[in-house]
Enzyme design. Structure first.
Site, PDB file in Angstrom:
ATOM      1  N   THR A   1     -18.555  13.995 -11.380  1.00 22.30           N
ATOM      2  CA  THR A   1     -17.484  13.281 -10.530  1.00 22.30           C
ATOM      3  C   THR A   1     -15.958  13.731 -11.641  1.00 22.30           C
ATOM      4  O   THR A   1     -15.378  14.522 -10.114  1.00 22.30           O
ATOM      5  CB  THR A   1     -17.189  11.493 -10.359  1.00 22.30           C
ATOM      6  OG1 THR A   1     -18.148  10.728 -10.283  1.00 22.30           O
ATOM      7  CG2 THR A   1     -16.394  11.111  -9.616  1.00 22.30           C
TER       8      THR A   1
ATOM      9  N   ASN B   1     -28.756  15.200  -3.788  1.00 26.89           N
ATOM     10  CA  ASN B   1     -29.288  14.083  -4.804  1.00 26.89           C
ATOM     11  C   ASN B   1     -30.062  13.909  -4.584  1.00 26.89           C
ATOM     12  O   ASN B   1     -31.339  12.926  -4.702  1.00 26.89           O
ATOM     13  CB  ASN B   1     -28.442  13.397  -5.457  1.00 26.89           C
ATOM     14  CG  ASN B   1     -27.169  12.941  -4.576  1.00 26.89           C
ATOM     15  OD1 ASN B   1     -26.366  13.826  -4.026  1.00 26.89           O
ATOM     16  ND2 ASN B   1     -27.219  11.774  -4.314  1.00 26.89           N
TER      17      ASN B   1
ATOM     18  N   SER C   1     -23.369  16.849 -15.061  1.00 26.83           N
ATOM     19  CA  SER C   1     -23.608  15.691 -15.974  1.00 26.83           C
ATOM     20  C   SER C   1     -24.499  15.281 -17.042  1.00 26.83           C
ATOM     21  O   SER C   1     -25.374  15.481 -17.191  1.00 26.83           O
ATOM     22  CB  SER C   1     -23.495  14.678 -15.169  1.00 26.83           C
ATOM     23  OG  SER C   1     -23.283  13.803 -15.379  1.00 26.83           O
TER      24      SER C   1
ATOM     25  N   HIS D   1     -25.173  12.787 -17.956  1.00 24.74           N
ATOM     26  CA  HIS D   1     -26.736  11.938 -18.236  1.00 24.74           C
ATOM     27  C   HIS D   1     -28.401  11.811 -17.243  1.00 24.74           C
ATOM     28  O   HIS D   1     -29.045  11.169 -16.906  1.00 24.74           O
ATOM     29  CB  HIS D   1     -26.652  10.353 -17.735  1.00 24.74           C
ATOM     30  CG  HIS D   1     -25.560  10.034 -16.669  1.00 24.74           C
ATOM     31  ND1 HIS D   1     -26.688   9.786 -15.813  1.00 24.74           N
ATOM     32  CD2 HIS D   1     -24.597  10.849 -15.697  1.00 24.74           C
ATOM     33  CE1 HIS D   1     -25.637   9.307 -14.381  1.00 24.74           C
ATOM     34  NE2 HIS D   1     -24.483  10.147 -14.457  1.00 24.74           N
TER      35      HIS D   1
ATOM     36  N   THR E   1      -8.827  13.269 -26.075  1.00 25.44           N
ATOM     37  CA  THR E   1      -9.162  13.351 -27.049  1.00 25.44           C
ATOM     38  C   THR E   1     -10.931  13.392 -26.312  1.00 25.44           C
ATOM     39  O   THR E   1     -11.603  13.083 -25.585  1.00 25.44           O
ATOM     40  CB  THR E   1      -9.071  12.529 -28.290  1.00 25.44           C
ATOM     41  OG1 THR E   1      -7.590  12.344 -28.074  1.00 25.44           O
ATOM     42  CG2 THR E   1     -10.132  12.334 -29.072  1.00 25.44           C
TER      43      THR E   1
ATOM     44  N   CYS F   1     -25.042   5.144  -5.234  1.00 22.05           N
ATOM     45  CA  CYS F   1     -23.701   4.588  -5.105  1.00 22.05           C
ATOM     46  C   CYS F   1     -24.067   3.767  -3.451  1.00 22.05           C
ATOM     47  O   CYS F   1     -23.244   2.828  -3.112  1.00 22.05           O
ATOM     48  CB  CYS F   1     -23.110   5.414  -4.349  1.00 22.05           C
ATOM     49  SG  CYS F   1     -22.763   6.502  -6.383  1.00 22.05           S
TER      50      CYS F   1
HETATM   51  C1  PLP Z   1     -24.830  11.614 -10.126  1.00 22.23           C
HETATM   52  C2  PLP Z   1     -24.436  12.706  -9.574  1.00 22.23           C
HETATM   53  C3  PLP Z   1     -22.694  12.583  -9.821  1.00 22.23           C
HETATM   54  C4  PLP Z   1     -22.314  11.840 -10.008  1.00 22.23           C
HETATM   55  O1  PLP Z   1     -22.427  12.135 -11.963  1.00 22.23           O
HETATM   56  P1  PLP Z   1     -21.650  11.234 -12.522  1.00 22.23           P
HETATM   57  O2  PLP Z   1     -21.630  11.674 -13.747  1.00 22.23           O
HETATM   58  O3  PLP Z   1     -22.417  10.227 -12.318  1.00 22.23           O
HETATM   59  O4  PLP Z   1     -20.248  11.171 -12.263  1.00 22.23           O
HETATM   60  C5  PLP Z   1     -21.979  13.317  -8.740  1.00 22.23           C
HETATM   61  N1  PLP Z   1     -22.770  14.684  -7.857  1.00 22.23           N
HETATM   62  C6  PLP Z   1     -24.141  14.742  -7.898  1.00 22.23           C
HETATM   63  C7  PLP Z   1     -25.194  15.298  -6.732  1.00 22.23           C
HETATM   64  C8  PLP Z   1     -24.923  13.793  -8.895  1.00 22.23           C
HETATM   65  O5  PLP Z   1     -26.107  13.307  -8.446  1.00 22.23           O
END
Ligand code: PLP
Length: 413
Positions: free
Chosen positions: A76, A162, A210, A212, A251, A337
């Protein structure tokens, strides 16, 4: 092997942190706790070493140079920095001038973390074109080319979606942007770590990712920023200590960054075999469900799709009810979301899926820790639950009797 329930089929929302990643992070909480910005003692130097190793691991996964990686708090933030930062840097006119400050191209079924920054920019004097995907969910280079204008400054198209997993024509769109001197950003959050990536041959200028989503920790991510041909510059959106070459002050999240780096290293090594395995699990899942049920449809392009995402519409069944009926399977309706609202998925609507079917759709997304037994269990559960729900559905009864329910004129009362 015994099955542990509930089973996790929501890996596109987030993934479990790989134990090898956790192990790599642990010393950075307690022993190596220095601030990498502390240049004058060894506590800072060893922390900085950890960060720089991670920077190389991330860059290697992307085919990038170390200096092109900016650490952020996740995709994000990376999207916000890329989109707002590029728009502001390459604006044709200053804010408040009353003139169009520049044209941006994106797509209707992007993640909210792209759509909302674009909407913000519209309020600030930029014009945005939202491309409509084909019924297969794809954005092609041709669509982007047709939308290009003389004042286009930025194109932002996600690498893979996604919700439905569809893969856009990224290298071709990038080549087009380079021809026209337009900056090209891609949200690579679902793609990176699952599919081979080379920012140079794929013609990408800015790429968000990202931790995670690829078995790393939450709250850490990266933005790739091209340094040569062209050298991309961004206006910072967060100012302060000047870390990350002034593009992202604050930081550094050292533990998170070390984890992200390790997750990228593992992904580089295991991507090929993992991709095969996920694809065969997904094929099994989809063919099991489509063979066992009538009136189901797999959404998105059949082949141009990430191996781990499956989005299926179950006619005559409410997605939310099906999820309740399959309590032992963690899956998702719409994206994480949007699943709090009762609006059908805007992604499926952009593909032209009708409201009824969009309400009847669920996403299952597989990952590194899923097993074949879990897939077998899910097939059985889904089929059983759909059949049970359909038994209760008067619409399904009518459908079986050959009545075309789309042609019924319902009486208002
Ligand atoms: C999960 C996702 C995000 C958001 O990622 P975060 O690390 O949770 O902010 C943005 N774009 C796509 C395509 C995602 O799958």
């Amino acid at each position: 092997m015994t099955l542990t329930k509930p089973i996790y089929f929501d890996n596109a929302a987030t993934t479990k942190c790989d134990p090898r990643v956790v192990e790599a992070m642990l010393p950075y909480f307690t022993e190596i706790y220095g601030n990498p910005g502390s240049r004058n003692h060894s506590f800072g130097w060893v922390a900085e070493d950890g960060v720089e190793t991670a920077r190389r691991q991330v860059a290697d996964l992307l085919g990038a140079d170390r200096k092109e990686i900016i650490f952020t708090s996740g995709a994000t933030e990376s999207n916000n920095l890329a989109i707002k930062g590029a728009a502001s840097m390459y604006a044709k006119h200053p804010a408040g001038s009353g003139k169009c400050r520049g044209h941006i191209i994106t797509a209707m079924h992007e993640h909210k973390a792209t759509l909302d920054p674009c909407k913000r920019l519209q309020k600030e004097g930029f014009e945005v074109t939202y491309l409509e995907p084909g019924a297969d969910g794809l954005i092609t280079a041709k669509m982007v080319e047709d939308a290009m204008r003389d004042d286009t400054i930025l194109v932002t198209i996600m690498w893979a979606n996604n919700e439905i997993g569809t893969i856009n024509e990224i290298p071709q769109i990038g080549a087009l942007c380079h021809d026209r001197g337009v900056i090209f950003h891609t949200d690579g959050t679902q793609w990176v770590g699952k599919m081979p990536t080379d920012v140079n041959t794929d013609n990408v200028d800015l790429l968000s990712m990202s931790g995670h989503k690829l078995y790393g920790p939450k709250g850490v991510g990266a933005l790739y920023v091209r340094r040569r041909r062209p050298r991309v510059r961004l206006t910072a959106i967060q100012e302060g200590g000047g870390q990350e070459r002034g593009m992202r002050s604050g930081t550094l999240n050292v533990t998170g960054i070390v984890g992200l780096g390790k997750a990228c290293e593992i992904a580089s090594q295991e991507m090929d075999s993992e991709r095969e395995r996920l694809l065969s699990l997904r094929t099994k899942l989809e063919s099991g469900i489509t063979a066992g049920l009538s009136d189901v449809q797999v959404n998105g392009h059949a082949e141009k799709r990430l191996p781990h995402i499956s989005n299926i519409s179950y006619g005559f069944v409410e997605g939310e009810s099906l999820m309740m009926a399959c309590k032992d399977i963690a899956m998702s309706s719409g994206s994480a979301c949007t699943s709090a609202s009762l609006e059908p998925s805007y992604v499926l609507k952009a593909l032209g899926v009708g409201d009824d079917l969009a309400h009847s759709s669920l996403r299952m997304s597989l990952g590194r820790f899923n097993t074949e037994e879990e897939v077998d269990f899910a097939i059985e559960q889904v089929i059983k639950s759909v059949n049970k729900l359909r038994e209760l559905s008067p619409l399904y009864d009518m459908h079986k009797e050959g009545i075309d329910i789309t042609k019924i004129e319902w009486q208002a009362h």
